[in-house]
Design a protein around this motif. Structure first.
Motif, PDB file in Angstrom:
ATOM      1  N   UNK A 170       1.403  -0.879   0.248  1.00 35.85           N
ATOM      2  CA  UNK A 170       0.012   0.182  -0.033  1.00 35.85           C
ATOM      3  C   UNK A 170       1.179   1.479   0.392  1.00 35.85           C
ATOM      4  N   UNK A 173       2.072   2.110  -3.507  1.00 33.96           N
ATOM      5  CA  UNK A 173       1.255   2.583  -4.263  1.00 33.96           C
ATOM      6  C   UNK A 173       0.776   3.744  -3.857  1.00 33.96           C
ATOM      7  N   UNK A 199      -5.341  19.035  -6.036  1.00 31.03           N
ATOM      8  CA  UNK A 199      -6.509  18.839  -5.731  1.00 31.03           C
ATOM      9  C   UNK A 199      -6.491  17.877  -6.895  1.00 31.03           C
ATOM     10  N   UNK A 201      -7.090  14.722  -7.675  1.00 34.25           N
ATOM     11  CA  UNK A 201      -7.606  13.472  -7.476  1.00 34.25           C
ATOM     12  C   UNK A 201      -6.730  11.840  -6.762  1.00 34.25           C
ATOM     13  N   UNK A 202      -5.369  11.850  -8.199  1.00 35.84           N
ATOM     14  CA  UNK A 202      -5.190  10.443  -7.958  1.00 35.84           C
ATOM     15  C   UNK A 202      -3.509  11.069  -7.108  1.00 35.84           C
ATOM     16  N   UNK A 204      -4.104  12.808  -4.327  1.00 38.46           N
ATOM     17  CA  UNK A 204      -4.833  12.564  -3.543  1.00 38.46           C
ATOM     18  C   UNK A 204      -5.203  11.581  -3.092  1.00 38.46           C
ATOM     19  N   UNK A 205      -4.850  10.021  -3.495  1.00 37.33           N
ATOM     20  CA  UNK A 205      -5.333   9.004  -3.189  1.00 37.33           C
ATOM     21  C   UNK A 205      -4.217   8.370  -2.990  1.00 37.33           C
ATOM     22  N   UNK A 208      -3.618   9.082   0.597  1.00 43.36           N
ATOM     23  CA  UNK A 208      -4.449   8.085   1.030  1.00 43.36           C
ATOM     24  C   UNK A 208      -3.791   6.701   1.892  1.00 43.36           C
ATOM     25  N   UNK A 209      -3.163   6.580   0.799  1.00 42.05           N
ATOM     26  CA  UNK A 209      -2.406   5.184   0.502  1.00 42.05           C
ATOM     27  C   UNK A 209      -1.581   5.126   1.272  1.00 42.05           C
ATOM     28  N   UNK A 212      -3.055   4.866   5.202  1.00 43.74           N
ATOM     29  CA  UNK A 212      -2.812   3.240   4.662  1.00 43.74           C
ATOM     30  C   UNK A 212      -1.368   3.167   5.423  1.00 43.74           C
TER      31      UNK A 212
END
Lengths: 479, 73
Positions: A170, A173, A199, A201-202, A204-205, A208-209, A212
């Motif tokens: 994770x 990634x 801004x 989105x990828x 931000x993903x 977030x990963x 995690x």
């Protein structure tokens, strides 16, 4: 080719050299205590060199191009790792003597895991964070399953390996997505690009990963499931080690990336981190209430403490980072002290891991009862212990930075109240319950006792005179 | 524990088990992306990301546990 300032790498070089030396010494000497002695001396030398560098360092310095950043921040974390490793080696000596197997390898793995932690704390590249993380994790997987004939230890090693591998995946990634947006894995190059990509989105993903990945490593809810099983199954000194240094290393990298590189988009991740902190504190403390095994209780307690540290990240400023550094130092000492006391309570047949087995210990083994009581009070955050000052600092820094997060601080204080129940329950068992059957305790092991007494002195000294440690942790954001 | 009878079953089993990690990554990523998109439409991308993150995590973990349970049988 850039000039390498080797003197800045002294702590890492000492630790790596000690790990290799431990392996060689193990081959040529009969007494395995010598190997432990070499490991202790190397760890002390590393801590001393980190302190000397920290005293003289004014500006952060890049090493190996821009792969590493040696700063007051990274050097202070070196001292946290040094203290944790030293205490863990001391509490390991009897366990390893009784096990009669691979003692040289054991100490080498502990030392190499510490090198991994140091790389994580001084990394200036996401790739370097990952390298440090893997070096640390691979050693820990082996250590968790170090007793192959013990099924619980095997299970702990396997579970830790599988979930640790997920976490690494994770994390990678996350790095890949961030690299795709930023065009670099250098941590200092992320911040200037945020106005352009913040801004996306990828991106931000990817962020977030990373949360995690770190969440798995430092056992944040809902990524904490591995912790209780691993702590319960792993040899007790290893459980103490996993609960202290690696958690501090995970947070060192977590803070470096989020409070520094991603500070510009803190609006995007702050609330997510606040909710994770709230969940981690609450779930950790509530489940700890019903544990009957002390190692599982300490596992859930360490999950809850990760939540408290995360509260400091919500401050996302120098004060928050300083309070987290202070908290992690104190947490490592008191938690290893608590695990060390469990080791001191060993009986002739097995470890004393059931909480009900501690009934009557307070009067039959007064020193043990006193030590355990002190660590429980410190973990619960009672004055005048170090745990109280640490919690106070974290809550104060978060509240000053973001008054709108007052709900999180109120929840943290309520959690501290809840946690007092299960910490004090052990004290009640030790002093107010009669044992159901007489236990034949082993005499105190002098090395474990030294480690636990050192922890006790640390907990009381920092609790009464916190200013020295506070001065060391006062950093202007990663300076 | 998963015990394959032949090579084909071994590779199929390994392939499916390796999907566990991917499941978690994709579930969280899709949750965050969808949450971000819906949140942006409704005026708060941060709230969308948070909700999407937790929905994705729950879905990912649920699928992970189901796969592991299937192989334990």
């Amino acid at each position: 080719m850039p000039e390498i300032r080797w003197e800045l790498l002294t702590p890492i070089l000492i630790m790596t050299g000690t790990a290799l030396l431990a392996l060689v010494v193990d081959l040529v000497v009969r007494s395995k205590k010598t190997v432990a002695g070499v490991a202790c001396l190397g760890t002390l030398a590393m801590s001393a060199s980190s302190y000397l560098l920290l005293s003289g360092l004014v500006e952060p310095q890049n090493v190996f191009g821009e792969m590493m950043l040696v700063s007051r921040y990274s050097l202070f974390f070196n001292m946290i790792f040094g203290a944790s490793t030293l205490l863990v080696i001391l509490i390991s000596i009897r366990t390893m003597e009784r096990a009669h197997q691979h003692q040289g390898e054991y100490y080498m793995l502990i030392l190499l895991a510490t090198v991994g932690m140091m790389l994580m704390a001084s990394a200036n590249e996401l790739i370097m964070v990952f390298l440090g993380l893997e070096l640390m994790s691979l050693c820990l997987y082996v250590l968790a399953g170090f007793f192959p004939r013990d099924l619980a230890s095997n299970e702990a090693g396997m579970k830790y390996l599988l979930l640790g591998a997920f976490a690494s995946g994770l994390f990678l990634y996350g790095i890949a997505l961030i690299y795709g947006n930023v065009g670099s894995t250098n941590i200092t190059e992320i911040a200037p690009q945020l106005p352009r990509i913040g801004e996306s989105p990828f991106f931000l993903v990817g962020v977030v990963l990373l949360i995690v990945g770190f969440g798995f490593k430092v056992a944040l809810v809902p990524f904490h499931q591995w912790a209780p099983d691993v702590y319960e199954g792993a040899p007790t000194p290893v459980a103490a080690f996993i609960s202290a240094g690696p958690k501090a290393a995970g947070f060192a990298a977590f803070f470096r990336i989020f409070a520094d590189a991603l500070n510009g988009i803190s609006g995007e991740w702050l609330m997510l981190v606040a909710i994770l902190a709230a969940l981690t504190m609450t779930v950790g403390n509530v489940i700890a209430l019903v544990q009957s095994n002390i190692k599982r209780m300490l596992a859930y307690s360490s999950i809850a403490h990760a939540g408290y540290v995360l509260v400091a990240l919500t401050a996302a400023n120098g004060d928050g980072v300083s309070s987290a550094m202070f908290y992690l130092f104190v947490y490592c000492i008191m938690n290893i002290g608590a695990f060390g006391t469990v080791i001191l309570a060993e009986t002739k047949d097995s470890e004393t891991v059931q909480i009900r087995s501690y009934a009557g210990i307070g009067f039959r083994r007064p020193l043990l009862g006193l030590l355990m009581t002190l660590f429980m009070l410190s973990l619960a955050g009672f004055p005048p212990t170090a745990g109280f000052i640490a919690k106070l600092n974290v809550f104060k820094s978060a509240l000053q930075a973001h008054p709108q997060l007052a709900w999180l601080i109120v929840l943290a204080v309520l959690n501290a109240v809840v946690s007092a129940y299960y910490y004090l329950r052990l004290v009640v068992f030790m002093y107010m319950r009669e044992p159901s059957e007489p236990l034949r305790f082993l005499p105190y092991n002098s090395w474990s006792l030294v480690a636990v007494l050192l922890s006790m002195i640390g907990v009381l000294l920092i609790g009464i005179l916190p200013s020295f440690l506070m001065e060391q942790t006062s950093v202007q954001l990663f300076m | 524990m998963f015990r394959p009878d032949n090579d084909g079953e071994l590779w199929r089993g390994l392939g499916e088990l390796s999907m566990i990690g991917l499941t978690l990554v994709f579930a969280i990523s899709i949750g965050v992306l969808v949450g971000w998109w819906i949140g942006k439409k409704l005026g708060s991308s941060t709230a969308g990301i948070i909700i999407g993150f937790f929905v994705g995590s729950i879905a990912g973990f649920r699928e992970m546990f189901r796969t592991v349970k299937r192989y334990n049988r």
